[in-house]
Design an enzyme around this catalytic site. Structure first.
Site, mmCIF file in Angstrom:
data_model
loop_
_atom_site.group_PDB
_atom_site.id
_atom_site.type_symbol
_atom_site.label_atom_id
_atom_site.label_comp_id
_atom_site.label_asym_id
_atom_site.label_seq_id
_atom_site.Cartn_x
_atom_site.Cartn_y
_atom_site.Cartn_z
ATOM 1 N N ASP A 1 0.853 -1.106 -0.073
ATOM 2 C CA ASP A 1 0.137 0.088 0.035
ATOM 3 C C ASP A 1 1.150 1.273 0.073
ATOM 4 O O ASP A 1 0.643 2.294 -0.734
ATOM 5 C CB ASP A 1 -1.004 0.011 1.074
ATOM 6 C CG ASP A 1 -1.570 -1.240 1.423
ATOM 7 O OD1 ASP A 1 -2.254 -1.876 0.508
ATOM 8 O OD2 ASP A 1 -1.380 -2.044 2.482
ATOM 9 N N HIS B 1 -4.807 -3.549 6.113
ATOM 10 C CA HIS B 1 -4.613 -3.569 4.954
ATOM 11 C C HIS B 1 -5.835 -4.097 4.330
ATOM 12 O O HIS B 1 -6.331 -5.240 3.972
ATOM 13 C CB HIS B 1 -3.524 -4.912 4.758
ATOM 14 C CG HIS B 1 -3.294 -5.185 3.051
ATOM 15 N ND1 HIS B 1 -2.782 -4.280 2.213
ATOM 16 C CD2 HIS B 1 -3.689 -6.282 2.813
ATOM 17 C CE1 HIS B 1 -2.923 -5.011 1.076
ATOM 18 N NE2 HIS B 1 -3.220 -6.295 1.240
HETATM 19 N N1 LIG Z 1 -0.429 -8.162 2.501
HETATM 20 C C1 LIG Z 1 -0.545 -7.985 1.194
HETATM 21 O O1 LIG Z 1 -0.243 -6.736 0.679
HETATM 22 C C2 LIG Z 1 -1.056 -9.010 0.159
HETATM 23 C C3 LIG Z 1 -1.300 -10.370 0.467
HETATM 24 N N2 LIG Z 1 -1.831 -11.079 -0.209
HETATM 25 C C4 LIG Z 1 -2.217 -12.540 -0.046
HETATM 26 O O2 LIG Z 1 -1.120 -13.357 -0.049
HETATM 27 C C5 LIG Z 1 -1.852 -14.728 -0.051
HETATM 28 C C6 LIG Z 1 -0.989 -15.502 -1.244
HETATM 29 O O3 LIG Z 1 -1.255 -15.030 -2.467
HETATM 30 P P1 LIG Z 1 -0.779 -15.955 -3.663
HETATM 31 O O4 LIG Z 1 0.708 -16.180 -3.680
HETATM 32 O O5 LIG Z 1 -1.387 -15.143 -4.772
HETATM 33 O O6 LIG Z 1 -1.912 -17.244 -3.498
HETATM 34 P P2 LIG Z 1 -1.505 -18.412 -4.342
HETATM 35 O O7 LIG Z 1 -2.914 -19.298 -4.197
HETATM 36 O O8 LIG Z 1 -0.934 -18.384 -5.610
HETATM 37 O O9 LIG Z 1 -0.681 -19.172 -3.330
HETATM 38 C C7 LIG Z 1 -0.835 -19.664 -2.114
HETATM 39 C C8 LIG Z 1 -0.069 -20.837 -1.825
HETATM 40 O O10 LIG Z 1 -0.221 -20.894 -0.331
HETATM 41 C C9 LIG Z 1 -0.397 -22.716 -0.082
HETATM 42 N N3 LIG Z 1 -1.077 -22.724 1.239
HETATM 43 C C10 LIG Z 1 -2.361 -22.877 1.482
HETATM 44 N N4 LIG Z 1 -2.350 -23.104 2.681
HETATM 45 C C11 LIG Z 1 -1.206 -23.285 3.425
HETATM 46 C C12 LIG Z 1 -0.625 -23.735 4.668
HETATM 47 N N5 LIG Z 1 -1.477 -24.068 5.501
HETATM 48 N N6 LIG Z 1 0.714 -23.862 4.739
HETATM 49 C C13 LIG Z 1 1.593 -23.595 3.838
HETATM 50 N N7 LIG Z 1 1.011 -23.176 2.539
HETATM 51 C C14 LIG Z 1 -0.296 -23.020 2.312
HETATM 52 C C15 LIG Z 1 -1.241 -23.005 -1.388
HETATM 53 O O11 LIG Z 1 -0.896 -24.495 -1.554
HETATM 54 C C16 LIG Z 1 -0.453 -22.072 -2.315
HETATM 55 O O12 LIG Z 1 0.423 -22.845 -3.021
HETATM 56 C C17 LIG Z 1 -3.086 -14.478 -0.276
HETATM 57 O O13 LIG Z 1 -3.877 -14.573 0.991
HETATM 58 C C18 LIG Z 1 -3.142 -13.115 -0.604
HETATM 59 O O14 LIG Z 1 -4.631 -12.504 -0.466
HETATM 60 C C19 LIG Z 1 -1.482 -10.837 -1.870
HETATM 61 C C20 LIG Z 1 -1.076 -9.751 -2.348
HETATM 62 C C21 LIG Z 1 -0.794 -8.628 -1.241
HETATM 63 O O1 LIG Z 2 -6.238 -7.435 -3.191
HETATM 64 C C1 LIG Z 2 -5.858 -8.541 -2.992
HETATM 65 O O2 LIG Z 2 -6.842 -9.536 -2.479
HETATM 66 C C2 LIG Z 2 -4.581 -8.901 -2.607
HETATM 67 C C3 LIG Z 2 -3.651 -7.755 -1.896
HETATM 68 O O3 LIG Z 2 -3.909 -7.821 -0.671
HETATM 69 C C4 LIG Z 2 -3.328 -6.560 -2.578
HETATM 70 O O4 LIG Z 2 -3.050 -6.510 -3.696
HETATM 71 O O5 LIG Z 2 -3.194 -5.582 -2.005
#
Ligand SMILES: NC(=O)C1=CN([C@@H]2O[C@H](COP(=O)(O)OP(=O)(O)OC[C@H]3O[C@@H](n4cnc5c(N)ncnc54)[C@H](O)[C@@H]3O)[C@@H](O)[C@H]2O)C=CC1
Ligand SMILES: O=C([O-])CC(=O)C(=O)O
Length: 329
Positions: free
Chosen positions: A160, A188
């Site tokens: 952000d 967030h």
């Molecule tokens: N804080 C932030 O600014 C942001 C947060 N996110 C969040 O990050 C997270 C991951 O996003 P992506 O990588 O795009 O998702 P993705 O679905 O591509 O990957 C998530 C991975 O986590 C694994 N997983 C699920 N449960 C698990 C567990 N108990 N232990 C270990 N691994 C586990 C899955 O098998 C998968 O490989 C989502 O919750 C997303 O919303 C995404 C973008 C920004």
């Molecule tokens: O928007 C979402 O769900 C993923 C995220 O947290 C971001 O891009 O800031």
């Protein structure tokens, strides 16, 4: 002199963010160009093979700083002796969802991981929670780790922060390098508050330089706060490379310090500063030095900012109540 490698655990290693993150950690961008690392990849059992594929590619990069890769589906193994834990593994939202809608799906992941960190991690453990809803997931993990100092659990609002830097640079015809002291307050989520009242652009107050409260209220704040949804709309998947980049920035800054006169934004346990109830994991302006962070004190919060900070904090309180109700804290 050979340095002892730092153990870095990444959960969700086979996911989108994991794929954008691991190579940068192994190349030295997380901790520093002279810091060797050992990677621990935690995945759920069905994704272990994909994580192995990523590990093969990491091997094929022949990164001089990478001193080993372990892959496991057991949190106790994944966090054994860990110095830095990046909790990424969680379900991402899809179109039409708010991040808070993920609480029931994802909240349950963070309690056992918090306990495994409590029981196994190194004494100097630093935790960054990326998986959404990041602030409240960090609270869940922290509550399950009573032996770890609470301030070691942080949530990512650096994405952000970076988004806000670019929007402000575009508006003022400057570059992000000209901007200092920007703050993301709160959650967030869509209620987050990107604050430019204390920011500077090329040394001049940003709000005065912009001098356009309508742009602030109707353009800048919603653009930053709803950027995640806009990325999902455009890409059909949530931000991954920019999220990985922000995770690198967050940890690098925490470990290596903020520049003189500048600060950054981190989701951290509140000590009651700026009227944010103690214990909530909320985003604040922080300076960092020698691996520690401190909330920037003494900022004047005007009415415009107060209302927005309070609204985001109220949402965090509601999320805390919800996870209490689910028995997660
Ligand atoms: N804080 C932030 O600014 C942001 C947060 N996110 C969040 O990050 C997270 C991951 O996003 P992506 O990588 O795009 O998702 P993705 O679905 O591509 O990957 C998530 C991975 O986590 C694994 N997983 C699920 N449960 C698990 C567990 N108990 N232990 C270990 N691994 C586990 C899955 O098998 C998968 O490989 C989502 O919750 C997303 O919303 C995404 C973008 C920004
Ligand atoms: O928007 C979402 O769900 C993923 C995220 O947290 C971001 O891009 O800031």
């Amino acid at each position: 002199m050979t340095r002892t490698p730092v153990n870095v655990t990444v959960t969700g290693a086979a996911g989108q963010i994991g794929y954008a993150l691991l190579f940068r950690i192994a190349s030295g961008q997380l901790l520093g160009a002279d810091v060797p690392v050992k990677l621990r990849l935690l995945e759920i059992t069905p994704a272990l093979k994909a994580a192995e594929g990523t590990a093969m590619e990491l091997d094929d990069c022949a990164f001089p700083l990478l001193q080993g890769i372990d892959i496991t589906d057991d949190p106790n193994v994944a966090f054994d002796g860990t110095n830095v834990a990046l909790l990424v593994g969680a379900r991402p939202r899809t179109k039409g969802m708010e991040r808070g809608d993920l609480l029931s799906a994802n909240g349950g992941i963070f309690k056992p991981q918090g306990k495994a960190i409590n029981d196994n991690a190194a004494d100097d453990i630093k935790v960054l929670v990326v998986g959404n809803p990041a602030n409240t997931n960090a609270l869940i993990a922290q509550a399950a780790a009573p032996d770890v100092p609470a301030e070691r659990f942080t949530a990512m609002t650096r994405l952000d922060h970076n988004r806000a830097l670019t929007q402000l640079a575009k508006k003022t015809g400057s570059t992000v390098a000209d901007i200092q002291r920007l703050t993301i307050w709160g959650n967030h989520s869509a209620t987050q508050y990107p604050d430019i009242f204390h920011a500077t652009v090329a040394g001049k107050n940003a709000a005065e330089t912009v001098n356009d409260e309508k742009w602030l209220a109707e353009d800048f704040i919603p653009t930053v706060a709803k950027r995640g949804a806009a990325i999902i709309e455009a890409r059909g998947a949530s931000s991954a490379a920019s999220a990985a980049n922000a995770a690198i920035d967050h940890v690098y800054t925490w470990v290596n310090g903020t520049a003189d006169g500048d600060w950054t934004s981190m989701g951290i346990p509140s000590d009651g500063s700026y009227g944010v109830p103690e214990g909530l994991i909320s985003s604040f302006p922080v300076t960092t030095k020698d691996g520690q962070y401190e909330i920037v004190q003494g900022l004047d919060i005007n009415e415009f900012s107060r209302a927005r900070i309070d609204a985001s904090v109220k949402e965090l309180e509601e999320e805390r109540e919800a996870v209490r109700g689910l028995g997660l804290i």
